[in-house]
Scaffold this active site. Structure first.
Site: not given
Lengths: 96, 155
Positions: B37-39, B44
């Site tokens: 989800g990130h990213l 990251l």
């Protein structure tokens, strides 16, 4: 040198959103000034640094919770200033 | 690091009454739900997890100072600066320094470097509270030993 009350009131105004003019000797830090426990931690940190002491908040809280002392002894501004002056004096007293 | 379990510190390399140094390695992106989800397409390390990493280093420092008698819990985060991106598989060095030892609370600074470069820093306030359960106290002592800290058994 400003009084302990004035120095503490200045610290509270700088540390929180409370206007300096609202802080009087009879103000209760929590009930009248609306300082919550997290803001009070910041204020205690500022007092510790300003006066070179360690405000015994935990011991005070225990005394209040145990009914051995009223909260006003520690959390009304004029009394808080007296407690801080006592801590400063105790720190400056020669140890035996 | 096991990000999804909030195990941010891999090893504590040095600790004294005022400072702690620890190491950790950011996990690979592949199959890691945080990086999913990130990213998307640009994995990251989330800044909030870098702050959590510095808070945990400060927590271990305070546990050492308190001889594992109380549990430090994060109360405030100030002056957080996230200076550079942290990518998967990065090696991090985490530093915690005591600024002030108060009554029932402490103020620390945290700092992370990677390959000698500043990554981030923060000022933290932690409350020190009684352990809510004996199981948590035992788990924390066990985890400290696994990280390399010397821990005495409670009296």
């Amino acid at each position: 040198m400003a009084s302990a009350f004035d120095r503490i009131a200045d610290l509270i105004a700088e540390t929180s959103d409370v206007p300096r003019e609202k802080i009087t000797p009879d103000s209760h830090v929590i009930d009248d000034l609306g300082i919550d426990s997290l803001d009070f931690l910041d204020i205690v940190f500022a007092i510790d640094k300003e006066f070179g002491i360690k405000v015994p908040v935990e011991a005070w809280t225990q005394e209040v919770n145990a009914g051995r002392a009223p909260a006003e002894n520690f959390f009304v501004m004029k009394n808080l200033a007296i407690r801080v002056e006592e801590l400063v004096a105790a720190k400056q007293a020669p140890s035996v | 690091m096991r990000l999804e379990y909030f195990e941010m510190i891999d090893r504590i390399t040095a600790v004294d009454d005022n400072t702690l140094t620890a190491e950790c390695t950011v996990p690979a992106a592949e199959g890691n739900p945080v990086f999913t989800g990130h990213l998307p397409s640009f994995p990251l390390m989330p800044g909030v997890l870098l702050i959590e990493t510095m808070a945990q280093a400060s927590g271990w420092l305070l546990l050492h100072r308190l001889n594992f008698t109380r549990m430090p819990l994060l109360a405030s985060v100030k002056e957080a600066k996230l200076r550079s991106f942290v990518l998967p598989e990065a090696s991090l060095e985490v530093h915690a320094t005591l600024v002030h030892d108060g009554s029932g609370y402490a103020v620390t600074t945290g700092r992370i470097t990677s390959a000698g470069k500043k990554v981030c820093e923060v000022e933290l306030t932690l409350r020190a509270l009684p352990f809510p359960t004996p199981e948590l106290a035992a788990m924390v002592r066990g985890r400290a030993r696994a990280l390399g800290m010397a821990v005495a058994e409670p009296a």
